[in-house]
Design a protein around this motif. Sequence first.
Motif, PDB file in Angstrom:
ATOM      1  N   ARG A 266       7.118   1.188  -5.510  1.00 45.75           N
ATOM      2  CA  ARG A 266       6.465  -0.054  -5.071  1.00 45.75           C
ATOM      3  C   ARG A 266       5.315   0.279  -4.132  1.00 45.75           C
ATOM      4  O   ARG A 266       5.299   1.343  -3.510  1.00 45.75           O
ATOM      5  CB  ARG A 266       7.469  -0.935  -4.335  1.00 45.75           C
ATOM      6  N   LEU A 267       4.401  -0.665  -4.041  1.00 41.74           N
ATOM      7  CA  LEU A 267       3.289  -0.491  -3.104  1.00 41.74           C
ATOM      8  C   LEU A 267       3.823  -0.596  -1.676  1.00 41.74           C
ATOM      9  O   LEU A 267       4.783  -1.331  -1.426  1.00 41.74           O
ATOM     10  CB  LEU A 267       2.254  -1.602  -3.322  1.00 41.74           C
ATOM     11  N   PRO A 268       3.205   0.112  -0.764  1.00 40.46           N
ATOM     12  CA  PRO A 268       3.626  -0.063   0.635  1.00 40.46           C
ATOM     13  C   PRO A 268       3.357  -1.499   1.096  1.00 40.46           C
ATOM     14  O   PRO A 268       2.384  -2.123   0.661  1.00 40.46           O
ATOM     15  CB  PRO A 268       2.759   0.939   1.400  1.00 40.46           C
ATOM     16  N   ASP A 269       4.212  -1.971   1.932  1.00 36.71           N
ATOM     17  CA  ASP A 269       4.125  -3.364   2.404  1.00 36.71           C
ATOM     18  C   ASP A 269       2.808  -3.601   3.148  1.00 36.71           C
ATOM     19  O   ASP A 269       2.410  -2.802   3.992  1.00 36.71           O
ATOM     20  CB  ASP A 269       5.313  -3.650   3.332  1.00 36.71           C
ATOM     21  N   ASP A 270       2.135  -4.676   2.769  1.00 41.04           N
ATOM     22  CA  ASP A 270       0.876  -5.026   3.445  1.00 41.04           C
ATOM     23  C   ASP A 270       1.179  -6.163   4.414  1.00 41.04           C
ATOM     24  O   ASP A 270       1.195  -7.331   4.049  1.00 41.04           O
ATOM     25  CB  ASP A 270      -0.162  -5.457   2.388  1.00 41.04           C
TER      26      ASP A 270
END
Lengths: 499, 199
Positions: free
Chosen positions: A57-61
């Motif tokens: 998953r993408l790192p949390d923004d």
Amino acid sequence: MKWYNQNTKEQLSAYLDDELPKYERDLLEDKLISSAELRKELEENKKVKKLLSSLKRLPDDEYFATRLMEKIKGEKKSENLFSFLKKPVVAFGIISISLMGILKFYPDFFPTFLSKQKSNIIDFYTSNLKPFVYVADLSSEDIFNFAFNNNLSLNKEDRQMLLLGRDSSGNQFVEVKYAGSSASAFNLPVFVKSLKLNNVQKQTVDSILLSYSDDIASHILVNDKNTVAVNPSIWNYHNAIRSDLLSYVASVNKEVSDKIMPAAFIANNVSSTHRMQKPDELDEDTYFVFSPDTIFTRKLHHNKDDLKNEIRKFKKEMSQHTAELNKLKRFKIDVKVFPDEFTSSHEMKVMIDSNFCRVQIPQGIAMESYLPNFDSINSALDEAFDQLRSFNFDISVAAPVDESVTVYKEKKKKNRVKKFQFNVGDEGFAITDPDSIANFFRFYFQDSSKTFKFNDRMNQDMEVFKKEMEKFKIDMEKMRKELQKELKKNLEKKDPIEI
Amino acid sequence: MNEINKNEKVIPQTILTLNDDFSLIKRFIDGDESVFKTLVNRHKEKVRNLIFVTLNSTDMIDDISQEVFISVFKKLDRFRFESQFTTWLYRITINKCRDHLRRVKIRSILSPFSASEEELSYPSVSMNDDVEIQEIVRKAVAQLPEKLRTPLILKDFEGLSYQEIAETLGTEVGTIKSRIFRARESLKKILEPYKKELL
């Protein structure tokens, strides 16, 4: 060989996703127990599923929501400002009220606006107009073609040309033709050959033709916006060249002249060429302007003498700068659009076709006043030229070598003008030179009849012809009466029919 | 940052359930626009990751995610509570991704040399490198036709049920079942060169 079908494989996929109903799941599990191949298939599907589910998953923004809320806030502000305009009724209402306001307080707003735009276009296309010589140097052959074949090449590369002509009603027109052909069987070399002119005489013809070069060039103006402006007075020069050439033909070769000249032109004493006297200044100049967007008429105030001086200066300069001259010669005419509002029927009549655009010269346009009205001699000129065109060149004619013929050059212009005189008065004008063709006919330009006055010999011939016709008429009448009598007698003698 | 903390204090994420989406939406419709930020924070990662897997590119994630949530913000007062909020959100996200792909396709037609060969070829990788395996799988998924790719992503990556996927995409459950099967079969073929390492 695989014993299971596509449906079983699809069920296997759904089984992996735990999406099979209990009954189907139980059946498939039975199949799985008995088939190692099916179990292998299931394992592969599990691996594929795992590959996807284990994608990182993408790192949390964590600031995404803050940025988003700022953006929404900004959009809301601009939307609130103009949201009322988004309603069509409101927008339509505002536009209508604005228009009503403009029309109420400035009723001339739209006509003025349109007129201004029209004027802007006209100013744009008529700016920086230069004599035609800036884009093409006129040769004696070009001018000969102009006189004889009614065409003048504007752009040799693209075969664009200016045509002068008359429609079926006899109205003069000026036409810009695309991809036209200027080649004609009757050209200057043929003309020279047919008259068996010697070198000196040929030079004289060239000088006559070239003496009109600057006149023609000053009546055709061009600019870098592919606009060509034509002064309808160019028609007069066309006729003047023709009459000059005919006079010259008559002077050098009377035999040929007698064959080609119409009755009105038959002269005994035509021995010198004639040019028209020109006044020093001009008054009005109406030009037909052919531009890429439209065709219109415009009064362009040019001093012809200044123009001619400019032409001479230009010619002198350009003889030293041929590269610059070639650059200028890229001029090309391309009339594409013709809005109706630019012309109306009472001003001028315009015809546009795929390969030409034609402007009929209206009656009201003032031609150069110092030139005679050629209407009265046009038909005679046309007839003479037609005969010259069809003249049998093999006929041996003794072309007299007249070494005393004046060679026209710019320097000798004054002398040339002195050689003849036109008296222009209230009655019209008449050629009064005793040695000229004036003895044979007169022109009545102000006279409504606009007819020739024939010479006495012609009148005598006409009288004889009239008497013969009268006699013929009387004979015919006698014959008719005799025939009627004969017919009556025959009818009386007829026997009745027996039944 | 303070604002986020403030909102999270008011409505702590930990105690929210699935149905809490509905309660947040109701509060939004009633005029409390501040709850929208909570709603965004609850679903932004789903949206961002779905865009990432669908487009296989990080370039446009932020822009498209913002487009999605701005669209949600504008249309949320018309939400009918007939399906889950996530179903509706995924539908908007997928449509935005489709729009983007359409724009990219038009651009590629207008400038056919923009797509580099490198993007379409298989990289030669050492299978020990997990990052490269991830890259291979993403590229393989990106090669699937859109109608097969989206149900597979929603199932295997997002973990939605067939029913939820059908609702999101507006199709039948049977169609979804068939498409997911065909997607897996296609993916296996695409990954055939790496069968030993991956399958």
